[in-house]
Design an enzyme around this catalytic site. Sequence first.
Site, PDB file in Angstrom:
ATOM      1  N   ASP A  93       0.798  -1.226   0.000  1.00  0.00           N
ATOM      2  CA  ASP A  93       0.000   0.000   0.000  1.00  0.00           C
ATOM      3  C   ASP A  93       0.831   1.278   0.000  1.00  0.00           C
ATOM      4  OD1 ASP A  93      -2.581  -0.993  -0.282  1.00  0.00           O
ATOM      5  OD2 ASP A  93      -2.697  -1.537   1.840  1.00  0.00           O
ATOM      6  N   ASP A 155      -6.823  -4.494  -4.815  1.00  0.00           N
ATOM      7  CA  ASP A 155      -6.578  -3.108  -4.388  1.00  0.00           C
ATOM      8  C   ASP A 155      -5.247  -2.579  -4.926  1.00  0.00           C
ATOM      9  OD1 ASP A 155      -7.926  -4.933  -2.731  1.00  0.00           O
ATOM     10  OD2 ASP A 155      -7.982  -3.551  -1.050  1.00  0.00           O
TER      11      ASP A 155
HETATM   12  N1  GLY Z   1      -7.167  -1.618   0.592  1.00  0.00           N
HETATM   13  C1  GLY Z   1      -7.932  -2.157   1.645  1.00  0.00           C
HETATM   14  C2  GLY Z   1      -9.336  -1.792   1.577  1.00  0.00           C
HETATM   15  O1  GLY Z   1      -9.829  -1.302   0.568  1.00  0.00           O
HETATM   16  O2  GLY Z   1     -10.004  -1.987   2.582  1.00  0.00           O
END
Ligand code: GLY
Length: 377
Positions: A93, A155
């Site tokens: 992330d 994601d």
């Molecule tokens: N990237 C984690 C979520 O969307 O909760």
Amino acid sequence: MGNNWEEIAKKIIAKETKVVERNRGKIPYTAKDHVFDDWSDREGICWWTNGFYGGTMWQLYNATKNDLFKECAEELENKLDAVLMDYDGMDHDSGFRWLPTAVANYRLFKGKESKNRALLAATNMAGRFNINGNFIRAWNDWGDGRDTKGWAIIDCMMNLPLLYWASEELGDPRFKAIATAHADTAIKSFVREDGSVCHIVGFDPTSGERLRDYGGQGYGDGSSWTRGQSWALYGFILSYMHTGEKKYLETALKVADRFIERIPESGLIPVDFDQPAEPAYIDSTAAAIASSGLITLYNIICDEQHSDEYSKYFASAEKMLSALDELDCDYDPEHDEMLTRCTAAYHDKEHEFPIIYGDYYYIEAIWKLTGRELFIW
Ligand code: GLY
């Protein structure tokens, strides 16, 4: 549509100016009793959402040139240095953390420290690439017995732009090559025939073989977690913008078509398109992210292909944003949160509460409609 987006933008600026004045130094995730919490401490600093408040500040700075927003964004960016010094706290992330903070700052002011942070983050993210299966490893093991060395999640499509930015900045194709290899794997291994996507795919980390998918934060295996659909929709558009490769645009359109045919009459988006009718949990983050992505998708294809058939993407974004504005937005300047019905995961105990990235993408979408946007991704 009866909504006056310009009026809404002005309401947002009036509210956020107050919110930021009284929350200096915080990195919020949610609000309790209308007051933002703070994840700046050692336990909270690595949380994946910690860049979004910084991004909100930069969007507001871009719209107002009020230095308060710039100072708060820079303070938050400095705090995230603690994450760069915590190897275990780093995961895929990095895009969510450093694109709305260091890269945004660098795009505006070209500071060496911001560039350094963003390149360190991009380099760490590139180091998560598994060449056996052509995917970026999502998370580190949580110590709960699950082996996540072969796990990738949809994601990540939104994190790839950090790698595209690094390649563009350095004139070095390595980062982009990793991003496109991952995006190609996502097309093959995450996107289903009908245009929906799964959340988690597990690969054998040594052979690279696709083993299985998981429901993840959605209702269950094989279901359509709506925020995941939104990350895919927006993420493939961004891969197209950064590479010009048609396969990413085609995939974004496929995911968008499936998403918009499932938008409920109310315009509010459930946590999972396949969840049972009751309880009817809502996730407004999915609506905000998808709206912002659809506006960009519409702008791109209208520029390139000039066809009315694409107005459905813009109309769908307006439908969801209208629903958020009318049914789910708290514009009270004395309350810190904006969207009130966000949900992190279907099977969590808590549902429908404020989450910071919901506010970020709502503002980003409204900014796109009113000509105020700072390009972040
Ligand atoms: N990237 C984690 C979520 O969307 O909760």
